[in-house]
Enzyme design. Structure first.
Site, mmCIF file in Angstrom:
data_model
loop_
_atom_site.group_PDB
_atom_site.id
_atom_site.type_symbol
_atom_site.label_atom_id
_atom_site.label_comp_id
_atom_site.label_asym_id
_atom_site.label_seq_id
_atom_site.Cartn_x
_atom_site.Cartn_y
_atom_site.Cartn_z
ATOM 1 N N LYS A 221 0.832 -1.204 0.000
ATOM 2 C CA LYS A 221 0.000 0.000 0.000
ATOM 3 C C LYS A 221 0.869 1.256 0.000
ATOM 4 O O LYS A 221 0.595 2.221 -0.723
ATOM 5 C CB LYS A 221 -0.902 0.008 1.229
ATOM 6 C CG LYS A 221 -1.579 1.354 1.515
ATOM 7 C CD LYS A 221 -2.188 1.383 2.894
ATOM 8 C CE LYS A 221 -2.814 2.731 3.184
ATOM 9 N NZ LYS A 221 -1.807 3.809 3.344
ATOM 10 N N ASN A 222 1.928 1.239 0.807
ATOM 11 C CA ASN A 222 2.774 2.425 0.940
ATOM 12 C C ASN A 222 3.674 2.653 -0.263
ATOM 13 O O ASN A 222 4.429 3.622 -0.301
ATOM 14 C CB ASN A 222 3.628 2.318 2.205
ATOM 15 C CG ASN A 222 2.793 2.458 3.471
ATOM 16 O OD1 ASN A 222 1.713 3.036 3.445
ATOM 17 N ND2 ASN A 222 3.280 1.900 4.568
ATOM 18 N N ARG B 11 -4.116 10.156 3.063
ATOM 19 C CA ARG B 11 -2.873 10.903 3.182
ATOM 20 C C ARG B 11 -1.989 10.808 1.945
ATOM 21 O O ARG B 11 -1.353 11.783 1.546
ATOM 22 C CB ARG B 11 -2.105 10.373 4.407
ATOM 23 C CG ARG B 11 -0.730 10.985 4.624
ATOM 24 C CD ARG B 11 -0.813 12.413 5.076
ATOM 25 N NE ARG B 11 0.500 13.019 5.199
ATOM 26 C CZ ARG B 11 0.718 14.236 5.682
ATOM 27 N NH1 ARG B 11 -0.290 14.972 6.091
ATOM 28 N NH2 ARG B 11 1.919 14.733 5.750
ATOM 29 N N ASP C 104 -5.380 8.731 8.193
ATOM 30 C CA ASP C 104 -5.512 8.144 9.519
ATOM 31 C C ASP C 104 -5.264 9.157 10.632
ATOM 32 O O ASP C 104 -4.459 10.073 10.491
ATOM 33 C CB ASP C 104 -4.506 6.994 9.696
ATOM 34 C CG ASP C 104 -4.868 5.794 8.837
ATOM 35 O OD1 ASP C 104 -6.070 5.630 8.561
ATOM 36 O OD2 ASP C 104 -3.964 5.048 8.451
ATOM 37 N N ASP D 135 4.138 1.383 11.816
ATOM 38 C CA ASP D 135 2.899 0.738 11.373
ATOM 39 C C ASP D 135 2.681 -0.628 12.021
ATOM 40 O O ASP D 135 1.574 -1.167 11.956
ATOM 41 C CB ASP D 135 2.889 0.582 9.849
ATOM 42 C CG ASP D 135 2.511 1.871 9.132
ATOM 43 O OD1 ASP D 135 2.134 2.841 9.821
ATOM 44 O OD2 ASP D 135 2.581 1.909 7.890
ATOM 45 N N VAL E 167 7.651 8.113 16.229
ATOM 46 C CA VAL E 167 7.311 8.631 14.902
ATOM 47 C C VAL E 167 6.005 9.419 14.911
ATOM 48 O O VAL E 167 5.974 10.589 14.546
ATOM 49 C CB VAL E 167 7.255 7.480 13.880
ATOM 50 C CG1 VAL E 167 6.927 8.024 12.482
ATOM 51 C CG2 VAL E 167 8.576 6.715 13.855
#
Length: 416
Positions: free
Chosen positions: A23-24, A93, A117, A305, A327
């Site tokens: 996804k990223n 995002r 998110d 994550d 983070v």
């Protein structure tokens, strides 16, 4: 009507599960197709909600986008609109990834401030600063970031923090800039390497991907390409921690284990047997996991994550664990839901101390973001009865076939 998951506790996961593209990565690769005219084909794309959302953003900019299962075909026109639609952008995002490509291709960009998110403040200061050093002017106006540049010129840029998003936008702007750009303290994530690999296959000249210094020599134009998206290390890590939490035996395929080196090493310390292969790994756990400390850091550190999964396994571990979040400051909202499930947890600033309990207590919980939602489902797997996880649309944004994959591994989850 909002959907929810009913998760039956006490199941053991066992079997083989494959991992799709990250996804990223896929969303940033889709945005990067704005840099060239023509048709680019992406393979191994995950079937998640964010892919059609990015399609909507690109269509609004003038592209044609076809999604056929794991294959996404994007045709970019000779002239691209620099205005990214507010309704499409505000939903997630990663939409901000169009900022760099639009500034480079069009000489201007109007991108609504993105949504996504609820995991804390993620300002665009470093994105803007990087573009300004390349010769653009930027400002925030009417809820959008605006960038304009008659010409982008290479520059020496150093990031205050190795931001993935800022690295991506600076790289995608610099590939068409005049001259050389050197980006120090760049993000090193595998998804950054994946983006640089695709850009190089389009004709860009980028070196240093995977290190903290990227060197980009600008070119006049890029060409369309075909590219296979790198495997999703966060989804793979989720299955790894699910196996350990349920005292299971799960083999994960479609991922390079080196992308999860520290996360898998932590499972070994917790007592799991972890075997790695060229394109996958196997996690076996016998007995209750042992307490382990975690602290999230940019790659190659422990991924933020996977922090909910670290909290999940710590909640049922034998002993006391300390998880430190470095983070995203709001990620500990997840702890409130774990407390509902009976976790013994205490938040102190950016630390949470967990004293493991033998079993969690089922109840209703609410997902605040993609990874928190997945973490709550994993917690439900080791609870005493049926846990109801609400707001699961978050999970669908990041995990393809989430319920189906878990049920095939032996879980008992129902979507209602």
């Amino acid at each position: 009507m909002k959907e929810r998951f009913l998760v039956n506790g006490g199941t053991r996961l066992e079997g083989v599960v494959g991992v799709d593209g990250a996804k990223n990565s896929v969303l940033k690769l889709m945005a990067a197709t704005l840099l060239t005219e023509g048709t680019t084909v992406l393979h191994n794309c995950p079937e998640i909600l964010d892919v059609p959302l990015m399609r909507d953003v690109l269509v609004g900019l003038g592209c044609e986008v076809d999604i056929d299962g794991p294959v996404v075909t994007i045709t970019t026109p000779a002239e691209v609109s620099p205005h990214a639609d507010f309704e499409a952008v505000r939903q997630f995002r990663a939409s901000v990834a169009v900022l760099g490509p639009l500034a480079a291709r069009c000489g201007e960009a109007y991108v609504a401030l993105p949504g996504g998110d609820a995991i804390g403040s993620r300002p665009l200061d470093m994105h803007q600063s990087g573009l300004e050093k390349l010769g653009a002017t930027t400002h925030i106006q009417h809820g959008a970031v605006v960038a304009k540049a008659d010409k982008l010129v290479g520059a020496n840029i150093s990031l205050d923090f190795p931001s993935v998003g800022a690295t991506e936008n600076i790289v995608t702007a610099a590939v068409l800039a005049e001259g050389r750009t050197v980006l120090d303290n760049a993000a090193r994530e595998p998804e950054i390497v994946d983006l640089c690999d695709m850009l190089n296959s389009m004709g860009a000249r980028i070196s240093g991907a995977g290190t903290s210094t990227l060197t980009i020599d600008g070119v006049e134009k890029l060409s369309p390409t075909e590219h296979t998206v790198v495997g999703d290390r966060i989804v793979a890590g989720t299955w790894a921690y699910a196996a350990a939490m349920t005292q299971g035996d799960v083999t994960v395929t479609g991922i390079a284990p080196r992308h999860l080196h520290l996360a898998l090493a932590k499972l070994r310390v917790a007592g799991a047997d972890v075997e790695t292969y060229d394109h996958g790994f196997r996690v076996r756990m016998q007995g209750r996991p042992q307490a382990v400390d975690y602290q999230t850091l940019p790659f190659p550190g422990f991924p933020t994550d996977l922090q909910p999964m670290a909290i999940g396994i710590a909640a049922i571990a034998n002993g006391v664990s300390v998880i430190t979040e470095n983070v995203f400051e709001a990620r500990f909202r997840f702890v409130d839901e774990m407390l509902r499930l009976g976790a013994d947890a205490n938040v102190d600033g950016h630390h949470v101390v967990l004293r493991g309990v033998e079993q969690l207590s089922s109840t209703d919980v609410w997902a605040s973001d993609i990874r928190a939602g997945a973490g709550l489902v994993l917690a439900g797997l080791v609870a005493d009865d049926v846990t109801t996880v609400h707001d699961v649309s978050h999970i669908d944004r990041g995990y393809p076939r989430f319920v189906e994959n878990l049920n095939e591994l032996g879980a008992s989850i129902e979507r209602v």
